[in-house]
Structures are given as C-alpha cells and as structure tokens.
Design a protein around this motif. Structure first.
Motif, PDB file in Angstrom:
ATOM      1  N   MET A  27      -5.125  15.246  -0.640  1.00  0.00           N
ATOM      2  CA  MET A  27      -4.842  13.961  -0.008  1.00  0.00           C
ATOM      3  C   MET A  27      -6.086  13.208   0.446  1.00  0.00           C
ATOM      4  O   MET A  27      -5.978  12.071   0.914  1.00  0.00           O
ATOM      5  N   THR A  28      -7.254  13.819   0.341  1.00  0.00           N
ATOM      6  CA  THR A  28      -8.470  13.149   0.826  1.00  0.00           C
ATOM      7  C   THR A  28      -8.682  11.783   0.182  1.00  0.00           C
ATOM      8  O   THR A  28      -8.902  10.800   0.888  1.00  0.00           O
ATOM      9  N   PRO A  29      -8.642  11.655  -1.161  1.00  0.00           N
ATOM     10  CA  PRO A  29      -8.847  10.317  -1.736  1.00  0.00           C
ATOM     11  C   PRO A  29      -7.747   9.340  -1.367  1.00  0.00           C
ATOM     12  O   PRO A  29      -7.981   8.139  -1.261  1.00  0.00           O
ATOM     13  N   VAL A  30      -6.525   9.857  -1.156  1.00  0.00           N
ATOM     14  CA  VAL A  30      -5.416   8.978  -0.790  1.00  0.00           C
ATOM     15  C   VAL A  30      -5.683   8.335   0.560  1.00  0.00           C
ATOM     16  O   VAL A  30      -5.623   7.113   0.725  1.00  0.00           O
ATOM     17  N   VAL A  31      -5.997   9.163   1.556  1.00  0.00           N
ATOM     18  CA  VAL A  31      -6.243   8.658   2.907  1.00  0.00           C
ATOM     19  C   VAL A  31      -7.494   7.780   2.937  1.00  0.00           C
ATOM     20  O   VAL A  31      -7.533   6.747   3.610  1.00  0.00           O
ATOM     21  N   VAL A  58       0.632   8.726  -6.044  1.00  0.00           N
ATOM     22  CA  VAL A  58       0.610  10.163  -5.745  1.00  0.00           C
ATOM     23  C   VAL A  58       1.578  10.911  -6.653  1.00  0.00           C
ATOM     24  O   VAL A  58       1.242  11.981  -7.195  1.00  0.00           O
ATOM     25  N   ILE A  59       2.773  10.355  -6.853  1.00  0.00           N
ATOM     26  CA  ILE A  59       3.765  11.040  -7.690  1.00  0.00           C
ATOM     27  C   ILE A  59       3.279  11.173  -9.127  1.00  0.00           C
ATOM     28  O   ILE A  59       3.302  12.260  -9.723  1.00  0.00           O
ATOM     29  N   THR A  60       2.818  10.066  -9.690  1.00  0.00           N
ATOM     30  CA  THR A  60       2.381  10.126 -11.104  1.00  0.00           C
ATOM     31  C   THR A  60       1.119  10.980 -11.246  1.00  0.00           C
ATOM     32  O   THR A  60       1.003  11.775 -12.187  1.00  0.00           O
ATOM     33  N   GLY A  61       0.181  10.826 -10.317  1.00  0.00           N
ATOM     34  CA  GLY A  61      -1.035  11.641 -10.396  1.00  0.00           C
ATOM     35  C   GLY A  61      -0.752  13.109 -10.210  1.00  0.00           C
ATOM     36  O   GLY A  61      -1.369  13.970 -10.871  1.00  0.00           O
ATOM     37  N   ALA A  62       0.195  13.441  -9.321  1.00  0.00           N
ATOM     38  CA  ALA A  62       0.543  14.841  -9.090  1.00  0.00           C
ATOM     39  C   ALA A  62       1.186  15.461 -10.314  1.00  0.00           C
ATOM     40  O   ALA A  62       0.867  16.595 -10.696  1.00  0.00           O
ATOM     41  N   THR A 115       0.831  -1.201   0.000  1.00  0.00           N
ATOM     42  CA  THR A 115       0.000   0.000   0.000  1.00  0.00           C
ATOM     43  C   THR A 115       0.865   1.250   0.000  1.00  0.00           C
ATOM     44  O   THR A 115       0.591   2.215  -0.725  1.00  0.00           O
ATOM     45  N   ILE A 116       1.922   1.249   0.806  1.00  0.00           N
ATOM     46  CA  ILE A 116       2.804   2.422   0.876  1.00  0.00           C
ATOM     47  C   ILE A 116       3.490   2.666  -0.468  1.00  0.00           C
ATOM     48  O   ILE A 116       3.487   3.785  -0.993  1.00  0.00           O
ATOM     49  N   VAL A 117       4.062   1.597  -1.035  1.00  0.00           N
ATOM     50  CA  VAL A 117       4.767   1.755  -2.317  1.00  0.00           C
ATOM     51  C   VAL A 117       3.800   2.183  -3.417  1.00  0.00           C
ATOM     52  O   VAL A 117       4.061   3.112  -4.190  1.00  0.00           O
ATOM     53  N   GLY A 118       2.630   1.511  -3.489  1.00  0.00           N
ATOM     54  CA  GLY A 118       1.652   1.870  -4.509  1.00  0.00           C
ATOM     55  C   GLY A 118       1.110   3.271  -4.328  1.00  0.00           C
ATOM     56  O   GLY A 118       0.868   3.997  -5.315  1.00  0.00           O
ATOM     57  N   THR A 119       0.938   3.689  -3.071  1.00  0.00           N
ATOM     58  CA  THR A 119       0.432   5.039  -2.805  1.00  0.00           C
ATOM     59  C   THR A 119       1.449   6.083  -3.225  1.00  0.00           C
ATOM     60  O   THR A 119       1.096   7.098  -3.847  1.00  0.00           O
ATOM     61  N   VAL A 120       2.713   5.866  -2.876  1.00  0.00           N
ATOM     62  CA  VAL A 120       3.758   6.828  -3.259  1.00  0.00           C
ATOM     63  C   VAL A 120       3.839   6.956  -4.778  1.00  0.00           C
ATOM     64  O   VAL A 120       3.880   8.064  -5.329  1.00  0.00           O
ATOM     65  N   LEU A 121       3.854   5.811  -5.472  1.00  0.00           N
ATOM     66  CA  LEU A 121       3.908   5.866  -6.938  1.00  0.00           C
ATOM     67  C   LEU A 121       2.663   6.538  -7.514  1.00  0.00           C
ATOM     68  O   LEU A 121       2.749   7.346  -8.448  1.00  0.00           O
ATOM     69  N   LEU A 151      -5.089   4.693  -7.935  1.00  0.00           N
ATOM     70  CA  LEU A 151      -4.967   5.878  -7.091  1.00  0.00           C
ATOM     71  C   LEU A 151      -4.482   7.078  -7.893  1.00  0.00           C
ATOM     72  O   LEU A 151      -4.851   8.222  -7.612  1.00  0.00           O
ATOM     73  N   SER A 152      -3.657   6.834  -8.885  1.00  0.00           N
ATOM     74  CA  SER A 152      -3.136   7.930  -9.703  1.00  0.00           C
ATOM     75  C   SER A 152      -4.261   8.737 -10.343  1.00  0.00           C
ATOM     76  O   SER A 152      -4.176   9.972 -10.430  1.00  0.00           O
ATOM     77  N   ASP A 153      -5.318   8.076 -10.781  1.00  0.00           N
ATOM     78  CA  ASP A 153      -6.439   8.780 -11.409  1.00  0.00           C
ATOM     79  C   ASP A 153      -7.107   9.754 -10.437  1.00  0.00           C
ATOM     80  O   ASP A 153      -7.459  10.884 -10.807  1.00  0.00           O
TER      81      ASP A 153
END
Length: 881
Positions: free
Chosen positions: A260-264, A161-165, A153-159, A220-222
């Motif tokens: 960050m709302t959708p991320v959390v 967030v970075i690509t989506g940002a 989850t951490i690795v996928g979230t970081v990736l 998550l990127s979307d």
C-alpha cells in the motif's frame, strides 16, 4: 502494552509530523475543507436565526414566504431586500446573518455598482460579471472541487488497486491480458470522449465522475502491480500457501498491507490532478452542470473580463494555495514512507550531555547529532569519554549521573535520559543496539550462539517455536558465516575471533534497530578481518537503513567507513565535521595530533647495523634466532572417527625457516589462525616443537640450567598489558620479579634501584607518579601499563624481545609513543625483536625482514621493501592493501 508504539504506521506518522511544512499543510488543508463543509453557515443570503414578533425562525433550514416577515407576496423571502431588512431590525425583531451575507448563486438586485464590481465593504472580493459574490463563489467552488477530487481519487484508487492486485498476484496470462487491455484503453482519446458524452447526456457531477474514473485508475494500477509482483515472492507468502491459506486471504492479510505504500503516497498528488482536471473541464464548459459553483468557470470569467483583475487573481490564488498544500502533503507523505528520505532527518540529538561519577565529570556538556541512515565515528584516546558517552545513551553506565538530553526519534520523539527504566528496556536491542569491543566477554559462555540470538528474538520480537530457530540461523547467515547452522549450535569459545564478532553483529541486528552503537568492533581482529567486518557493517547498514555510531581509535577505519567524525578529548568534543573535511583540514590541535600519530620509522637499517657490528668485535655475527624446518602441532580428534584413543593432530606451524639477525626486527604478519602466536610461543620455549630452533646457538630443552639462561636471553611483551600484569602485585613486585630468578644475589635496595632504572628507561619515574613502586597496574593508563610490561622484560637485560601485538590495544598516539620507545631501546641496547602484528603500519615502522604466514605456513618472506612494495603472493598483497 508499551507506551511506545513501534508499528510501521506509527513510525511513519511520527516522521510525517516531523516534516513541519507537510504537517502544517495537512492541518491547514483539513481546516479549510472542514470550513467549506459548513459554507452555508459562513456565507449565505439567508439568516441563521430570525426573531420576529416573539417567534423564532431558521431560514437556513427552511424557506419562508416574505408575508411571514411583513411582506406583500407569498414568494420566498429575499433577505437582502431593504424592506425586509427594515422589518427584521425594528420593534424588537432581530436576525443573525452569516459572516458573509451572500450565497453561491445570490444575485444582489439592490447593488449600487455595475457588475463585475471591485472589492468593497459589501463584497469583500468583489463580484463576477453576473453580480454574484466572489467570496461565496470561491468558498462553494472550493468545496465542490475538493469533494469531487476526493470521490474521484477514492474510485480511481479502488479500481487501480483491484486491477493491479489481480495482475501482480496471478501474473502469467492474466497479467498479460490486463496489460494489453490497459494499452488499448489508455490509447483512447479521453478529451474527445468527454466532449461526445457532454453533447449526448445532460451534464452532471455523477456522469463526470464515472467518465474520469474510467481513465484515472491506470497509473496507480502499474505501481500496485509492481508491488504485488515483488511481495508475492516473499517467504511469508510461501509460508501462508504451505498452510493452505486461500488466495483471497493471502492478498488480504499478507500482500495488500505490504503493497500500500505507493497507494498512500500518491493520494495527495492524485487529488491535485483531479482538481486540475475538473477546473480545466469547467474552463472549457465541459464540467459541472450550469449553476454549480466552479473555479474553472471563474477562470473563464477572468479571461473574458480582463479589467476585472480580482476575479482571476482570487481564483488563481485559491487554486495555487490548494495545490501547494496538497503537494507539500504529498512530499511529506512520500518522505515518511520512503526509508531513503528518512536519512535527511536527525535520528538522535544529544544536547548538553554531562556524565559524572560522584563529583567528577568525565563528559562535559557535549552536543552532537546522528541522522537516520548516517555513519558517524566517535574518536579519541582512552579516557576521552567515547565509550561512556555511548553507554550513557542506553543508560548502561553504572552509577553515572546524567544530565542534558538525548532525543531519539524512533517510534516517537523521546528523551533517552528522561524515560522510565521499563521504557528504556523496550528501546534497548529493539530500536538501539550495541556491539561491544570484546565478543568473548560480551557473549555468555554457557549458551550457544543460536540460543543467545533466540533470547533476543523471543523477548523483543515475540518470535517463538520453529520460527525462532530459523530466524536465528538466517541472521547468522546474513553476517557471512559460511556454516550458520554449525555456528548456531556452537558455544562462543568454539568460534574464531572474527566469527564471534559476526555473531555479536547478528545478535545486535536481530530486531533491525534504527541505531547501532559499535564500540571498537574490530580492535581485536586482524587487518583482513577488520576489512571484512567493516564491509559487513557497511552492507547491513545500507540494507537496513540504520544509523551507526562507531567508537574507535583506528583512523584508517574512520576514513573508509564513516560519513562524519566527532573528535573527543578529555570529555569534550573538540571538533566534528565530514570525514573528508576533517582529514584534509583539521582545525583543532588535538585532531592534528591524532592524524599525525601514524608510526614513524626510526630504526637502524641493515647496513648501519652491520657497520656497528664491524666496529664492535664483541657482537656475535651469527643470527640471534634461527629456525629450520620448525613444526608445531596439537592433538586433535580425527574427523568422522569415534573413540578415546583415536586422536589425530593439528599442525599449527608447518616447516618454518627464518633467521632473526642481531639488532634487527623480524616482522611476522598474518590473519588469526595463521600460526603467528604459536610461532612466538615456540620461540619462547613455551610450546613444544619439532625441527631446529636455535637462540644464540643454543636449543630449548637441553636442561633446566640452560633453559634458565635462555630465559634471560629471550623475553616477551604481550598484546594486552592489563592481562599480562598481575592485578594483585605492585609495580615494584612486577618489574622486579625477574631479578628474583636471574639475580638472586641482589638485596632489596639493589633490586629497587634496578627497578627504578628500568622504569626510568621506559619513561616512568617517581617524579611523575609519586609512590610509583607501590602502585598497582589498574592505576595506570593503557600506554603506561605497556611501558611497565616492557620494563618488566628489560630488567633481566635480554638480547631478544618477542613482541606479540604490543600496540594493537593502544590508542594511535600511545601506539606511536610505545613504538618510538621500542625503536630507541633497540638502537641503544642492540635488541632483536620478533614482532608479531597484523598492523602493516607497525611493520613499516619497525621491521627489517618480514614473514607472511597463512594456515601455519610461511607463504612469503623477504625484506621490508620487497614485501610491502613488490609482494609476490596474492595473500601478501591483500594484507598490505
């Protein structure tokens, strides 16, 4: 620092805690994870501590050969061996074992039953087909699954967030390129790639984590991309750009925290997906390396050993409980971060609220609740306790003794009646705001509207400098005022009633409160302005997600605005429920009385009046009042022209023509500024006018004696009896004042008798009110004061009454009573009424003919039926609607 932390994260945490199922799931899940981290202490085939021959050993931390404990071989000690157990329990030796005596890979070679064995005292959940203890397998397998899911989850979230940002912030070609890559990469067969890599490389958790992470970031990127695309357009981002802040700092400080709302929100659900993915791969033999505790492997064993039901049941139970806990946590987290979900919770809980002044209780142990985002109407007559209840919630009811509780769930759950005054000041205006009934008295006349809003922003929001003026203007503009810059620089007296009320709303909403207390916010406004303010409040309420407690006696307002209604009588709540239920099927007699208080028409119609006049030859056939080409104007400065003597004029009434017939009512309707009151003042001879205005064939200004005679013919009843009756005069002096002018020959006894007759005619007597004549206006209710004002006008026996909004300040039941009184007096005395009102129900009940005014002009006139049923003018149709 205030003890009430009002940060968004703190409010979200409080909302999360109020979701009991989600919060307790979070606590249980954390406890289970914590225990699994110490699985070796809870379930192990090695003792935690051994005392052997005066020496201490820690087998859980270090392997010892069995020769240390009296064995024969140099191999690691098998502490389940009966010989070793005998050595460790004899001659003062002892060993402390974990609760469960088996590790994840322990094989009990000394078991007395074949594998897989059913649950027993030795193996609480049984064993698998290899003889391993099932409880130990589940404990260690749960730890592997959760830690792997957390890492994934951490690795996928970081990736993600970075690509989506990057996509959302830069947009354009960058966004397009990433989108095409995601479409191509997402089309790759993930399962086949896993099979290929499993065949080429040795299985490992690290390899599995990398492979799953390569595909787990896209969903998550979307969401992050969409949030960045939205937030990068905000003014605070433009402001940062204007200051020269770098893109990285803008992302870090401004955009990312607000995206960050959708991320959390998705974290628990992503962990659930990761656990299921690992379990599925292990079930297929493509997951963790052999020998690693695995829930998927246990499910496969359950499939292969149908008779060993304990394997499938216990493993399935662990999976279901884990996924359920994560799902409940995710739902609670989503509710806490989604303002639309907050509406399901009670924002305010009032329990057993009692308000007393001295020894007299005015509110008696009431209970009600207001949900977040809900619109609740608190209705009842004057004196029912509505306003006192609202003021008590903010502790603004001076000298009041409060008991009970009023739990407000803002930043945290607090009792408004128990917190300190300093904490209460922090709450007022910021979390709970109030709109008062009369904005002219609520707004400071010495400060501009902008300064008064700026004061709120400075004290509550710590806004200063250029931002404070910009924010104040923006707030004013949000209320629909056409020229917010001019309004911000204006003083309250320079604005219309509707503009002042909008300014009050802007001030109340400056801090985006969670609860708005609106005390009769539309009482003093015309019908069209009422509708505008109602729509404004409704729109702002939905936009800000705030709750509204509306205090009113206007049932039409309640029907159009509120979700629920609370009915108060004499300080008690007699009924509450949804608006549709209460209006359709009221349960309490008082509620039915309120709903039945709509004005009833009980007047002599035109034909009946004519027949009465034919039978009574003393009644003149000419109009009681007649206007032809009537104009009223005021001096006003010329726009764009400077100089003391260069004055223009403002025409308030333009070429008005009308007739008021004997024993009939001419209703005049229109918005504020339409010229209604100016027309009434001209009819009373209190405002200079041009054109022709005849009263029984006579004109104003023909001499003092003639004007004095007309004063007896034409009298007036004003809108607010509290302001139209001098507070320092007794009822005897007030009602009898007209006799001093028009009947100076009366002595004191005659005057007092006449006063009592006039009061009796309007329904007041000394039997009801001892010492009636020596009382003062403030000792009576609003409806009783209006009756006194009518008696004051009637005592000189006029033929015409000018009624300037005679019932707008009254409760619906009192309004009905006063209208019935006026109708009776018209029938008995043959009075003519010039009725100024904005209430179409009053027009329907009283009027024979109707004038519709707008911007000083009569835009339409005609009979009651024509105006109310077949209006020709669009403006008339709007007022009627």
């Amino acid at each position: 620092m205030s003890s009430l932390n009002n940060s968004p994260s703190s409010r979200a945490w409080q909302r999360f805690k109020r979701n009991r199922l989600g919060f307790y799931s979070f606590v249980v899940f954390c406890v289970l994870v914590f225990l699994s981290l110490f699985a070796e202490v809870l379930s192990n085939d090695k003792p935690l501590l051994v005392h052997y021959k005066q020496s201490y050993y820690f087998p859980i931390l270090k392997d010892y050969p069995e020769t240390f404990f009296g064995g024969d071989f140099e191999t690691p000690t098998d502490y389940l061996d009966p010989l070793i157990q005998q050595k460790l329990s004899s001659d003062g030796n002892w060993a402390v074992f974990p609760i469960n005596h088996y590790g994840a890979q322990t094989l009990n070679y000394f078991a007395s039953t074949p594998n897989p064995s059913a649950p027993s005292g030795e193996n609480w959940l049984g064993t698998d087909d290899k003889g391993r203890d099932l409880l130990a397998q589940l404990l260690y397998g749960f730890r592997v699954s959760v830690l792997f899911a957390l890492a994934l989850t951490i690795v996928g979230t970081v990736l993600g967030v970075i690509t989506g940002a990057i996509q959302g912030f830069y947009g354009g070609k960058t966004d397009l390129a990433f989108q095409r890559f995601i479409e191509i990469w997402g089309a790759m067969p993930e399962l086949y790639l896993l099979i290929i890599f499993s065949a080429v490389f040795s299985p490992s958790l690290a390899l599995l984590l990398i492979l799953l992470s390569l595909f787990g970031w896209m969903g998550l990127s979307d969401y992050v991309r969409a949030e960045f695309l939205r937030n990068r357009q905000m003014d605070y981002v433009r402001s940062a750009r204007a200051l020269g802040v770098s893109n990285w700092q803008i992302i870090k400080r401004h955009v990312l925290p607000n995206s960050m709302t959708p991320v959390v929100t998705f974290l628990p659900f992503r962990m659930s997906g990761a656990i299921l993915a690992l379990t599925s791969l292990d079930f297929l033999g493509l997951g963790v390396p052999p020998g690693t505790p695995s829930l998927g492997e246990l499910l496969a064993q359950g499939k292969n050993n149908i008779d060993a039901w304990w394997i499938s049941l216990s493993t399935f139970g662990v999976l279901v409980i884990t996924l359920m806990l994560l799902t409940f946590m995710g739902d609670a987290l989503r509710d806490a971060l989604d303002p639309r979900k907050v509406e399901k919770m009670n924002l305010l809980d009032v329990q057993n609220l009692t308000v007393s002044f001295g020894n007299k209780a005015v509110v008696h142990g009431i209970n009600f609740a207001v949900k977040a985002g809900e619109r609740v109407a608190l209705v009842g007559e004057s004196g029912s306790g509505k306003t006192v209840t609202a003021l008590s919630l903010l502790r603004l009811a001076l000298n009041a003794q409060l008991s009970g509780s009023a739990t407000f769930r803002g930043a945290q759950s607090i009792d408004l009646l128990q917190i300190s005054e300093q904490q209460m000041r922090d709450i007022r205006g910021r979390d709970i705001a109030m709109i008062f009934q009369e904005p002219m008295t609520a707004l400071n006349p010495l400060f501009t509207i902008g300064n008064q809003i700026a004061e709120v922003l400075e004290q509550k929001q710590a806004v200063s400098g250029i931002d404070i003026a910009y924010t104040a203007i923006k707030l004013i503009a949000s209320t629909g005022i056409a020229d917010p810059e001019r309004c911000a620089k204006s003083y309250p007296h320079q604005l219309s009633g509707g503009q002042r009320q909008r300014a009050m709303i802007a001030m109340a909403l400056a801090c985006q409160p969670k609860l708005l207390l609106a005390d009769e916010p539309t009482t003093a406004l015309d019908v069209s302005l009422r509708l505008q303010i109602l729509e404004l409040l409704s729109g702002l309420q939905k936009q800000n997600g705030m709750a509204v407690l509306l205090i009113t006696h206007d049932l039409n307002l309640v029907r159009k605005f509120a979700d629920r209604i609370i009915v108060m009588e004499g300080g008690h709540i007699v009924e509450q429920g949804t608006v549709s239920d209460v209006f359709a099927n009221p349960q309490h007699a008082y509620t039915r009385k309120l709903l039945d208080s709509k004005p009833v028409r009980d007047v002599l119609e035109s034909s009946a009046v004519i027949n009465q006049q034919d039978q009574n030859t003393t009644v003149t056939q000419q109009p009681s009042m007649q206007a032809k080409d009537l104009c009223v104007s005021y001096p006003a400065p010329l726009t764009g022209v400077k100089g003391w003597f260069k004055k223009g004029e403002f025409v308030a009434v333009k070429h008005a023509n009308f007739e008021l017939q004997p024993a009939q009512t001419l209703g005049v309707i229109g918005e504020s500024g339409s010229g209604k009151t100016t027309l009434a003042l001209a009819a009373l001879g209190l405002q200079a006018s041009k054109g022709h205005l005849q009263i029984n064939g006579q004109f104003w200004g023909q001499g003092k004696a003639q004007d004095k005679g007309l004063r007896k013919v034409v009298q007036v009843v004003f809108q607010d009896p509290f302001s139209s009756l001098s507070p320092r005069m007794t009822i005897s002096e007030l009602v009898g004042e007209g006799l001093l002018v028009h009947a100076p020959e009366f002595n004191q006894v005659q005057s007092q008798t006449k006063v009592l007759q006039a009061l009796h005619e309007v329904g007041l007597s000394e039997a009801q009110f001892p010492n009636l004549l020596s009382r003062y206006p403030h000792e009576f209710s609003g409806g009783q004061r209006q009756r006194i004002a009518i008696a004051r006008a009637l005592i000189v026996e006029p033929q015409i009454l000018v009624l300037d909004e005679p019932t707008s300040a009254l409760d619906v039941t009192i309004q009905k009573q006063v209208l019935q009184l006026l109708q009776r007096l018209q029938r008995e005395r043959g009075l003519s009424y010039l009725l100024i009102t904005h209430d179409i129900d009053v027009i329907r009940a009283m009027a024979h003919q109707v004038l519709v005014m707008r911007n000083g002009e009569i835009v339409e006139s005609g009979s009651l039926n024509q105006i109310t049923q077949q209006p020709k003018n669009d403006y008339t149709a709007l007022l009627v609607q």
